[in-house]
Design a protein around this motif. Sequence first.
Motif, PDB file in Angstrom:
ATOM      1  N   ALA A 382       2.268  -0.949   1.962  1.00 12.41           N
ATOM      2  CA  ALA A 382       2.628  -0.298   3.219  1.00 12.41           C
ATOM      3  C   ALA A 382       1.917  -0.914   4.409  1.00 12.41           C
ATOM      4  O   ALA A 382       2.228  -0.587   5.556  1.00 12.41           O
ATOM      5  CB  ALA A 382       2.309   1.200   3.153  1.00 12.41           C
ATOM      6  N   VAL A 383       0.938  -1.783   4.175  1.00 15.72           N
ATOM      7  CA  VAL A 383       0.245  -2.500   5.242  1.00 15.72           C
ATOM      8  C   VAL A 383       0.297  -3.987   4.925  1.00 15.72           C
ATOM      9  O   VAL A 383       0.444  -4.386   3.781  1.00 15.72           O
ATOM     10  CB  VAL A 383      -1.225  -2.028   5.371  1.00 15.72           C
ATOM     11  N   GLY A 419      19.231   8.793  -4.030  1.00 14.55           N
ATOM     12  CA  GLY A 419      20.165   9.166  -5.085  1.00 14.55           C
ATOM     13  C   GLY A 419      20.923   8.012  -5.688  1.00 14.55           C
ATOM     14  O   GLY A 419      21.823   8.220  -6.505  1.00 14.55           O
ATOM     15  N   HIS A 420      20.576   6.770  -5.291  1.00 19.30           N
ATOM     16  CA  HIS A 420      21.245   5.602  -5.861  1.00 19.30           C
ATOM     17  C   HIS A 420      20.360   4.963  -6.926  1.00 19.30           C
ATOM     18  O   HIS A 420      19.143   5.156  -6.938  1.00 19.30           O
ATOM     19  CB  HIS A 420      21.551   4.579  -4.761  1.00 19.30           C
ATOM     20  N   ARG A 421      20.950   4.157  -7.795  1.00 18.33           N
ATOM     21  CA  ARG A 421      20.164   3.501  -8.842  1.00 18.33           C
ATOM     22  C   ARG A 421      19.160   2.514  -8.263  1.00 18.33           C
ATOM     23  O   ARG A 421      18.136   2.233  -8.863  1.00 18.33           O
ATOM     24  CB  ARG A 421      21.092   2.804  -9.834  1.00 18.33           C
ATOM     25  N   ASN A 422      19.483   1.962  -7.096  1.00 20.22           N
ATOM     26  CA  ASN A 422      18.590   0.973  -6.495  1.00 20.22           C
ATOM     27  C   ASN A 422      17.988   1.488  -5.187  1.00 20.22           C
ATOM     28  O   ASN A 422      17.775   0.717  -4.247  1.00 20.22           O
ATOM     29  CB  ASN A 422      19.334  -0.335  -6.254  1.00 20.22           C
ATOM     30  N   THR A 423      17.705   2.791  -5.109  1.00 15.98           N
ATOM     31  CA  THR A 423      17.152   3.382  -3.891  1.00 15.98           C
ATOM     32  C   THR A 423      15.864   2.684  -3.465  1.00 15.98           C
ATOM     33  O   THR A 423      15.683   2.359  -2.287  1.00 15.98           O
ATOM     34  CB  THR A 423      16.897   4.886  -4.081  1.00 15.98           C
ATOM     35  N   ASP A 424      14.954   2.460  -4.419  1.00 15.67           N
ATOM     36  CA  ASP A 424      13.668   1.840  -4.081  1.00 15.67           C
ATOM     37  C   ASP A 424      13.866   0.461  -3.470  1.00 15.67           C
ATOM     38  O   ASP A 424      13.199   0.093  -2.498  1.00 15.67           O
ATOM     39  CB  ASP A 424      12.773   1.739  -5.324  1.00 15.67           C
ATOM     40  N   ARG A 431      12.662  -1.703   5.058  1.00 15.68           N
ATOM     41  CA  ARG A 431      11.380  -1.816   5.773  1.00 15.68           C
ATOM     42  C   ARG A 431      11.082  -3.278   6.124  1.00 15.68           C
ATOM     43  O   ARG A 431      10.597  -3.577   7.215  1.00 15.68           O
ATOM     44  CB  ARG A 431      10.243  -1.250   4.923  1.00 15.68           C
ATOM     45  N   LEU A 432      11.381  -4.196   5.200  1.00 13.53           N
ATOM     46  CA  LEU A 432      11.159  -5.611   5.492  1.00 13.53           C
ATOM     47  C   LEU A 432      12.055  -6.079   6.637  1.00 13.53           C
ATOM     48  O   LEU A 432      11.615  -6.843   7.507  1.00 13.53           O
ATOM     49  CB  LEU A 432      11.426  -6.451   4.248  1.00 13.53           C
ATOM     50  N   LEU A 433      13.301  -5.632   6.645  1.00 18.66           N
ATOM     51  CA  LEU A 433      14.212  -6.005   7.742  1.00 18.66           C
ATOM     52  C   LEU A 433      13.679  -5.508   9.073  1.00 18.66           C
ATOM     53  O   LEU A 433      13.688  -6.232  10.088  1.00 18.66           O
ATOM     54  CB  LEU A 433      15.602  -5.426   7.474  1.00 18.66           C
ATOM     55  N   LEU A 434      13.203  -4.263   9.099  1.00 21.11           N
ATOM     56  CA  LEU A 434      12.676  -3.699  10.341  1.00 21.11           C
ATOM     57  C   LEU A 434      11.390  -4.396  10.762  1.00 21.11           C
ATOM     58  O   LEU A 434      11.169  -4.664  11.947  1.00 21.11           O
ATOM     59  CB  LEU A 434      12.433  -2.194  10.172  1.00 21.11           C
ATOM     60  N   ASP A 435      10.539  -4.704   9.799  1.00 24.11           N
ATOM     61  CA  ASP A 435       9.264  -5.350  10.114  1.00 24.11           C
ATOM     62  C   ASP A 435       9.446  -6.784  10.588  1.00 24.11           C
ATOM     63  O   ASP A 435       8.604  -7.311  11.329  1.00 24.11           O
ATOM     64  CB  ASP A 435       8.346  -5.338   8.887  1.00 24.11           C
ATOM     65  N   HIS A 436      10.529  -7.451  10.143  1.00 27.80           N
ATOM     66  CA  HIS A 436      10.757  -8.857  10.491  1.00 27.80           C
ATOM     67  C   HIS A 436      11.885  -9.026  11.502  1.00 27.80           C
ATOM     68  O   HIS A 436      12.499 -10.096  11.574  1.00 27.80           O
ATOM     69  CB  HIS A 436      11.065  -9.670   9.221  1.00 27.80           C
ATOM     70  N   GLY A 437      12.164  -7.972  12.285  1.00 29.96           N
ATOM     71  CA  GLY A 437      13.167  -8.091  13.342  1.00 29.96           C
ATOM     72  C   GLY A 437      14.550  -8.434  12.847  1.00 29.96           C
ATOM     73  O   GLY A 437      15.281  -9.187  13.498  1.00 29.96           O
ATOM     74  N   LEU A 438      14.940  -7.910  11.668  1.00 34.99           N
ATOM     75  CA  LEU A 438      16.241  -8.145  11.039  1.00 34.99           C
ATOM     76  C   LEU A 438      16.469  -9.616  10.679  1.00 34.99           C
ATOM     77  O   LEU A 438      17.616 -10.055  10.550  1.00 34.99           O
ATOM     78  CB  LEU A 438      17.387  -7.651  11.942  1.00 34.99           C
ATOM     79  N   SER A 439      15.383 -10.365  10.499  1.00 30.85           N
ATOM     80  CA  SER A 439      15.518 -11.778  10.123  1.00 30.85           C
ATOM     81  C   SER A 439      15.857 -11.886   8.636  1.00 30.85           C
ATOM     82  O   SER A 439      15.020 -11.579   7.775  1.00 30.85           O
ATOM     83  CB  SER A 439      14.218 -12.534  10.427  1.00 30.85           C
ATOM     84  N   ILE A 440      17.069 -12.326   8.340  1.00 27.63           N
ATOM     85  CA  ILE A 440      17.500 -12.479   6.951  1.00 27.63           C
ATOM     86  C   ILE A 440      16.651 -13.525   6.238  1.00 27.63           C
ATOM     87  O   ILE A 440      16.242 -13.350   5.078  1.00 27.63           O
ATOM     88  CB  ILE A 440      18.984 -12.879   6.891  1.00 27.63           C
ATOM     89  N   ARG A 474      16.365   1.782  14.979  1.00 27.20           N
ATOM     90  CA  ARG A 474      15.392   1.023  14.211  1.00 27.20           C
ATOM     91  C   ARG A 474      14.007   1.675  14.303  1.00 27.20           C
ATOM     92  O   ARG A 474      13.286   1.754  13.302  1.00 27.20           O
ATOM     93  CB  ARG A 474      15.322  -0.435  14.710  1.00 27.20           C
ATOM     94  N   PHE A 475      13.649   2.144  15.503  1.00 29.32           N
ATOM     95  CA  PHE A 475      12.348   2.806  15.655  1.00 29.32           C
ATOM     96  C   PHE A 475      12.295   4.082  14.811  1.00 29.32           C
ATOM     97  O   PHE A 475      11.306   4.338  14.108  1.00 29.32           O
ATOM     98  CB  PHE A 475      12.104   3.149  17.129  1.00 29.32           C
ATOM     99  N   SER A 476      13.356   4.870  14.858  1.00 29.02           N
ATOM    100  CA  SER A 476      13.385   6.131  14.106  1.00 29.02           C
ATOM    101  C   SER A 476      13.343   5.874  12.601  1.00 29.02           C
ATOM    102  O   SER A 476      12.634   6.565  11.864  1.00 29.02           O
ATOM    103  CB  SER A 476      14.646   6.924  14.468  1.00 29.02           C
ATOM    104  N   LEU A 477      14.095   4.866  12.139  1.00 27.00           N
ATOM    105  CA  LEU A 477      14.074   4.530  10.718  1.00 27.00           C
ATOM    106  C   LEU A 477      12.686   4.056  10.285  1.00 27.00           C
ATOM    107  O   LEU A 477      12.190   4.428   9.217  1.00 27.00           O
ATOM    108  CB  LEU A 477      15.110   3.445  10.423  1.00 27.00           C
ATOM    109  N   SER A 478      12.059   3.235  11.131  1.00 25.44           N
ATOM    110  CA  SER A 478      10.721   2.739  10.813  1.00 25.44           C
ATOM    111  C   SER A 478       9.724   3.890  10.728  1.00 25.44           C
ATOM    112  O   SER A 478       8.880   3.929   9.826  1.00 25.44           O
ATOM    113  CB  SER A 478      10.277   1.729  11.876  1.00 25.44           C
ATOM    114  N   LEU A 479       9.830   4.853  11.650  1.00 28.74           N
ATOM    115  CA  LEU A 479       8.927   6.006  11.632  1.00 28.74           C
ATOM    116  C   LEU A 479       9.136   6.835  10.366  1.00 28.74           C
ATOM    117  O   LEU A 479       8.160   7.250   9.713  1.00 28.74           O
ATOM    118  CB  LEU A 479       9.162   6.869  12.874  1.00 28.74           C
ATOM    119  N   GLU A 480      10.387   7.071   9.998  1.00 26.46           N
ATOM    120  CA  GLU A 480      10.661   7.854   8.790  1.00 26.46           C
ATOM    121  C   GLU A 480      10.147   7.125   7.543  1.00 26.46           C
ATOM    122  O   GLU A 480       9.618   7.766   6.620  1.00 26.46           O
ATOM    123  CB  GLU A 480      12.164   8.122   8.669  1.00 26.46           C
TER     124      GLU A 480
END
Length: 507
Positions: A382-383, A419-424, A431-440, A474-480
């Motif tokens: 998480a850090v 609730g999906h098989r690959n939720t994790d 989180r990686l997408l948000l942390d890296h500015g959506l850089s694929i 994106r901010f709200s998703l990152s906070l959640e």
Amino acid sequence: MNSKVLILSHPKLTQVVQQVLSGMEQPPEVMIKDVGFGAVIEFLDRHLETIRPNIIITGGAHWGMLHRSDYSPNVPIIPIPVTRFDLLQAALQACQYGKRIAVIDYGDELGDCQDVVKDLDCECSFFTYSSTEEASSLIQSLKESGIEVIIGAGLICALSEQFQLPSVLIHSKDSIMKIIEHVDRLETARLDIARTAQKWSMEFMKHPITYDVESHTANSRSLLPHLLPKRNISETMKNMDILEKFLFNRRISTFFTREMSIGNVNTFVNDEYPFISLGAFLCKEVKNSIIPLLEKFEQTEEARAFYVLKEGECRVVLLTKYERTSEFLNKMQKSVRNSRSEAFYGGISFPSLTKEVFSSEETLSKKIYEAKVALELAKMGAVSDPICVLEPSTPLSIIFQIIQQSGGLEPNLLIPLFGHRNTDKLLYTLRLLLDHGLSITAVANHLGTSRQTVYGLMQRIESLVGLLTDPEKRFSLSLELRMLEMSKAIENVSGAQKHLEPASQIV
């Protein structure tokens, strides 16, 4: 070798395993049990105590179900991997039956391998299933749509035969051979260790020696241990007991020299280093991986550290001169980045006045609790740093206090991802997408996978939570996500109780 390996299999897989074993010069003692779909946990519940294996090997849906369940037998379970080579080899073999190929997998374990078949002269489509009925219905519909050959594990191959479709087992002999040889080496090493331990235990019985936990006091001239006088039950002594439990039951007196007034039970409280933080570390390999960091603690004049190492875990009491120790800790972290800092995790509590920390059981226990929560956050990734430092006025500290006071916020935007098989995997990728500015590219490099796989995961995420182009979303998703990670770390430390546990339970 005097050990027993249990392979939980399917008739189709068993045929290949037996061929592999027959080709080995000295095969290990193996017991193969064919288990029906969905019955692997029930089988182990009923027969594990009777069979008493040293290690279990399984694959396909059996492994997927065990991996996703809370079932935890006291026996190591090793999965039969499906490698990129396995998929490529199976696809090449399938091309002999037809050019329209369907690969059917339990769960979503082949996402990172799919690109290996993209350049073949065939059409490969990938599907997943979660039950026998779903798999049977899927194969029937695939046959009706023109699919000519199926690739999958044992159950899928058996069902394909029922619909008169050619099938190819996805597990290769090479992968099965390697996993059996790997397990054989593990068991040989285990037996060697057991024999060595037995030998030395006999020597110990002949020549008993008193052993102690490895410990050290930083920045002190002498390490001679001294015992405290017999303790009376007082508030201060209770605090010392709590701290000793945190330090793996190491006597506080052993950290101080004769010149430091051993009779004073509050020896940690002094004017030169008025602030205290507690740290908890976990070495992923061997305890020596954390030694460079502890050496840096010893060399600095800005802090004084007391630590205990035991079986790959380290507990630290850190006394500092300054109220905000983040700059000092960041320097320590940077200094160990060149010393295999990836080999351990660490968590450090909020810095507080030492006098206040030792003023009550609850305050001291709170510091221990914070250190363990910080360690969980570091373990979860998480850090970004290997050490999670809780500091005032930082996002982590604010989220921690919100959850402690009100239980946190409901993850309303994230609910469609559950609730999906690959939720994790979806949550981690988000989180990686948000942390890296959506850089694929950045996310693909971090995950060690292809850009195509990340694109597919991103499209799946956006189909559930909406487009990620809105900055507010994106901010709200990152906070959640941060709230979710903090809540999980707190639950891992204190169970379902998200508030402070009694001091005796926290330690």
